[in-house]
Design an enzyme around this catalytic site. Structure first.
Site, PDB file in Angstrom:
ATOM      1  N   CYS A  29       1.287   5.081  29.356  1.00  0.00           N
ATOM      2  CA  CYS A  29       0.403   3.946  29.116  1.00  0.00           C
ATOM      3  C   CYS A  29       1.083   2.637  29.569  1.00  0.00           C
ATOM      4  O   CYS A  29       1.323   2.457  30.748  1.00  0.00           O
ATOM      5  CB  CYS A  29       0.010   3.927  27.652  1.00  0.00           C
ATOM      6  N   TYR A  30       1.452   1.748  28.661  1.00  0.00           N
ATOM      7  CA  TYR A  30       2.171   0.531  29.071  1.00  0.00           C
ATOM      8  C   TYR A  30       3.423   0.919  29.864  1.00  0.00           C
ATOM      9  O   TYR A  30       3.785   0.242  30.827  1.00  0.00           O
ATOM     10  CB  TYR A  30       2.559  -0.306  27.848  1.00  0.00           C
TER      11      TYR A  30
ATOM     12  N   HIS B 170      -2.182   9.318  26.476  1.00  0.00           N
ATOM     13  CA  HIS B 170      -1.111   9.521  25.494  1.00  0.00           C
ATOM     14  C   HIS B 170      -0.886  11.015  25.234  1.00  0.00           C
ATOM     15  O   HIS B 170      -1.629  11.625  24.471  1.00  0.00           O
ATOM     16  CB  HIS B 170      -1.472   8.819  24.181  1.00  0.00           C
TER      17      HIS B 170
ATOM     18  N   GLU C 251       1.394  12.259  23.481  1.00  0.00           N
ATOM     19  CA  GLU C 251       2.042  12.476  22.187  1.00  0.00           C
ATOM     20  C   GLU C 251       1.064  12.618  21.022  1.00  0.00           C
ATOM     21  O   GLU C 251       1.460  13.010  19.933  1.00  0.00           O
ATOM     22  CB  GLU C 251       3.036  11.334  21.903  1.00  0.00           C
TER      23      GLU C 251
ATOM     24  N   ARG D 164      -0.947  -2.200 -13.708  1.00  0.00           N
ATOM     25  CA  ARG D 164      -0.051  -2.020 -12.559  1.00  0.00           C
ATOM     26  C   ARG D 164       0.978  -3.149 -12.503  1.00  0.00           C
ATOM     27  O   ARG D 164       2.157  -2.919 -12.278  1.00  0.00           O
ATOM     28  CB  ARG D 164      -0.843  -1.989 -11.256  1.00  0.00           C
TER      29      ARG D 164
ATOM     30  N   LYS E 246       5.937  13.517   6.179  1.00  0.00           N
ATOM     31  CA  LYS E 246       6.119  14.236   4.914  1.00  0.00           C
ATOM     32  C   LYS E 246       6.610  15.673   5.103  1.00  0.00           C
ATOM     33  O   LYS E 246       7.520  16.116   4.410  1.00  0.00           O
ATOM     34  CB  LYS E 246       4.782  14.241   4.151  1.00  0.00           C
TER      35      LYS E 246
HETATM   36  P1  XMP Z   1      -6.216   6.681  -4.598  1.00  0.00           P
HETATM   37  O1  XMP Z   1      -6.437   6.701  -6.067  1.00  0.00           O
HETATM   38  O2  XMP Z   1      -6.144   5.294  -4.038  1.00  0.00           O
HETATM   39  O3  XMP Z   1      -4.784   7.313  -4.373  1.00  0.00           O
HETATM   40  O4  XMP Z   1      -7.193   7.536  -3.857  1.00  0.00           O
HETATM   41  C1  XMP Z   1      -4.211   7.691  -3.135  1.00  0.00           C
HETATM   42  C2  XMP Z   1      -2.784   8.115  -3.414  1.00  0.00           C
HETATM   43  O5  XMP Z   1      -2.026   6.980  -3.856  1.00  0.00           O
HETATM   44  C3  XMP Z   1      -1.519   7.184  -5.167  1.00  0.00           C
HETATM   45  N1  XMP Z   1      -1.668   5.916  -5.910  1.00  0.00           N
HETATM   46  C4  XMP Z   1      -0.633   5.103  -6.226  1.00  0.00           C
HETATM   47  N2  XMP Z   1       0.689   5.240  -6.000  1.00  0.00           N
HETATM   48  N3  XMP Z   1       1.056   3.177  -7.093  1.00  0.00           N
HETATM   49  C5  XMP Z   1       1.541   4.272  -6.460  1.00  0.00           C
HETATM   50  O6  XMP Z   1       2.755   4.388  -6.299  1.00  0.00           O
HETATM   51  C6  XMP Z   1      -0.254   2.968  -7.347  1.00  0.00           C
HETATM   52  O7  XMP Z   1      -0.651   1.950  -7.936  1.00  0.00           O
HETATM   53  C7  XMP Z   1      -1.147   3.998  -6.887  1.00  0.00           C
HETATM   54  N4  XMP Z   1      -2.501   4.151  -6.945  1.00  0.00           N
HETATM   55  C8  XMP Z   1      -2.783   5.331  -6.346  1.00  0.00           C
HETATM   56  C9  XMP Z   1      -2.339   8.304  -5.748  1.00  0.00           C
HETATM   57  O8  XMP Z   1      -1.619   9.027  -6.739  1.00  0.00           O
HETATM   58  C10 XMP Z   1      -2.662   9.143  -4.529  1.00  0.00           C
HETATM   59  O9  XMP Z   1      -1.602  10.029  -4.210  1.00  0.00           O
END
Ligand code: XMP
Length: 525
Positions: free
Chosen positions: A77-78, A171, A173, A299, A381
């Site tokens: 590409c680039y 691409h 890859e 949170r 992962k």
């Molecule tokens: P949701 O609920 O957004 O979650 O569909 C997607 C993935 O993210 C995780 N999750 C969090 N992980 N802090 C974290 O470290 C958070 O506030 C949080 N909220 C959601 C959730 O468990 C899932 O794997």
């Protein structure tokens, strides 16, 4: 080694990933890398894609010394534009955006002579490829021939076979180019003759050398661990590299899974030899959560309290470190960032791409003026799991479902109380045990118990019971951006329900959540 020079495309890491899958060792460096300073001699060079136009005044360019290395070069590409531009400044036809699938045709003749480029050896005459580019080549650079075309581009693949320079507009890859990996093999293993003997074990060796060089003989590092696979693998790598000069800290925030802190402590210290401090601060967190119902507030409270606790401990460890012979100051902070987090936070500034770090610990290293160390930032992962296994981390931990930082506080709708935490912990343990017993744990990406607000009525024996309402959630997903609810056999759910009724006091009802994501999310709050 194949050298990958990065011009900032979001796909660049996929090049190194595909090469790893082919067991070929590669190093990715910024496009501005000075060739004279290279710590190794590459067998070939790949120039990545990027978001620029080679004509732009601030466009990034490779060190021209790359062309004196006398090794094969593949421009993607680039990278193709860059390669062409170095062979004639008037080669571009200007902007021509193209994005998506395209049908590629191999060019089987040069003039009247039959010829298929070595780059496309063994590949079909027509193949599906993925295009994503802004500029287009207007003419062939001197000495090059066309080796593939598409409806939109007469120069979808070009080659200078004598110099072994190749360029592709698409691409190879990305998985949207199904035969792309064969093309990369043709280039790296075929044309460059790179050896296909790279393994995860060699990644470990290389990473340990890199960490030791970064941290130095006396340098020390601190990091938080959660019991999840990413932080454990990162911590184990650090332990292997610098031993007890890596300090792991785990904070029990009172909203972890049942027995989590004790289990993690045992696995990480006795099992993996990691220098770990576990801090039980559950009452502090639960006190601060009392009366709070808004999920974002929960949170924030958990996040802020975590920094506070972590920082205090870090200061303490730093003080002790000053008095330890043969050890220097704590200057490093370990973060288990994976490549998908990096992609999410890529941004472009100035001529070369800068990658913002993904702060899943909320800017802690900056506040503490520590330097970041991210040994997993090139990995996906599945590669982290493979790495974990090769480091001797127990299978159960390597395959563990993800668990959110705010823990079960965001699985309890409404106020978090010690009683609700107990119910969720116990119900969750039963749910996971039954999932394992049914052999479904690895099929499911994430499963957990949650708790609804309010109470419902039930009967226990002859008594009416106003009890809690438990929700169960299990999803299958590849990226956690979209997900499907898992379809259990009825008998598994029935057994979970029976056990929760018998073993967890105070539960009147159990619901199974059937929503996919979207429209729902994976967590309940
Ligand atoms: P949701 O609920 O957004 O979650 O569909 C997607 C993935 O993210 C995780 N999750 C969090 N992980 N802090 C974290 O470290 C958070 O506030 C949080 N909220 C959601 C959730 O468990 C899932 O794997």
């Amino acid at each position: 080694t194949i050298l990958v020079l990065d011009f900032g495309s979001q796909y660049t890491h996929l090049i190194t990933r595909r090469l790893r899958e082919l067991n070929i060792y590669s190093e990715m460096l910024p496009c501005t890398q000075k060739i004279a300073d290279l710590p190794f001699t590459p067998k070939g060079v790949i120039l990545s894609g990027g978001p620029y136009s080679v004509y732009a005044p601030d466009a990034p360019h490779v060190d021209p010394a790359v062309f004196d290395l006398d090794v094969p070069i593949l421009g993607i590409c680039y990278g193709l534009q860059e390669l062409a531009w170095h062979h004639g400044k008037d080669v571009l036809a200007g902007e021509k955006r193209e994005y998506g699938h395209a049908a590629l045709q191999l060019e089987k003749h040069v003039g009247s002579e039959a010829h298929v480029s070595k780059l496309f050896e063994g590949l079909p005459d027509d193949m599906d490829v993925w295009m994503s580019h802004g500029d287009k080549l207007g003419r062939l650079p001197d000495g090059f021939v066309t080796v593939a075309t598409s409806a939109n581009s007469s120069f979808a693949g070009i080659a200078h076979e004598r110099k072994e320079y190749y360029g592709v507009q698409f691409h190879p890859e990305v998985t949207h180019t199904p035969r792309g990996v064969d093309l990369l093999r043709n280039f790296a293993a075929g044309i460059c003759k790179a050896r296909q003997d790279w393994t995860m074990a060699s990644f470990v060796d290389k990473e340990i050398i890199r960490i030791r060089a970064l941290v130095g003989e006396k340098g020390q590092c601190i990091g938080a661990v959660s019991g999840g696979v990413d932080s454990t693998v990162a911590a184990k790598l650090m332990q292997k590299a610098i031993g007890d000069r890596f300090h792991a800290v785990m904070v029990d925030n009172g909203v972890l899974r049942k027995n989590e802190a004790a289990t993690v402590e045992k696995t990480l210290t006795a099992g993996l030899g990691i220098n770990l401090t576990v801090l039980d601060r559950s009452s502090l967190f639960l006190d601060r959560l009392a009366g709070v119902t808004d999920p974002e507030k929960k949170r924030k409270i958990i996040g802020n309290t975590f920094y506070e606790v972590f920082q205090t401990e870090a200061d303490k460890i730093a003080k002790e470190a000053e008095n330890t012979p043969n050890a220097g100051k704590i200057e490093w902070f370990l973060q288990g960032t994976l490549y998908p987090d990096v992609i999410e936070s890529i941004s472009f500034k100035g001529p070369s791409a800068t990658i913002k770090t993904h702060h899943n610990v909320g800017g802690l290293p900056e506040k503490m003026s520590l330097k970041l160390i991210e040994p997993l930032r090139e990995l996906f992962k599945d590669e982290v799991r493979e790495l974990g296994t090769s480091l001797g981390i127990p299978e159960d931990l390597v395959w563990r479902h993800p668990f959110p930082g705010p823990g079960i506080a965001i699985r309890i709708i409404g106020e978090v109380t010690p009683e609700k935490v107990r119910i969720v912990q116990e119900a969750d343990l039963i749910f996971i045990e039954e999932i394992r017993r049914a052999g479904l744990y690895r099929k499911i990406s994430q499963a957990f118990a949650a708790l609804f607000e309010g109470k419902a009525v039930g009967v226990v024996g002859d008594q009416r019971l106003h009890g809690h309402i438990v929700g169960l959630r299990a999803v299958q997903t590849s990226d956690f951006m979209t997900a499907d609810a898992f379809e259990f056999e009825w008998k598994v759910l029935r057994e979970v329900r029976n056990r929760i009724g018998n073993e967890v006091g105070g539960v009147a009802r159990v619901f199974y959540e059937i929503s996919s994501k979207p429209p729902a999310t994976i967590e309940l709050e």
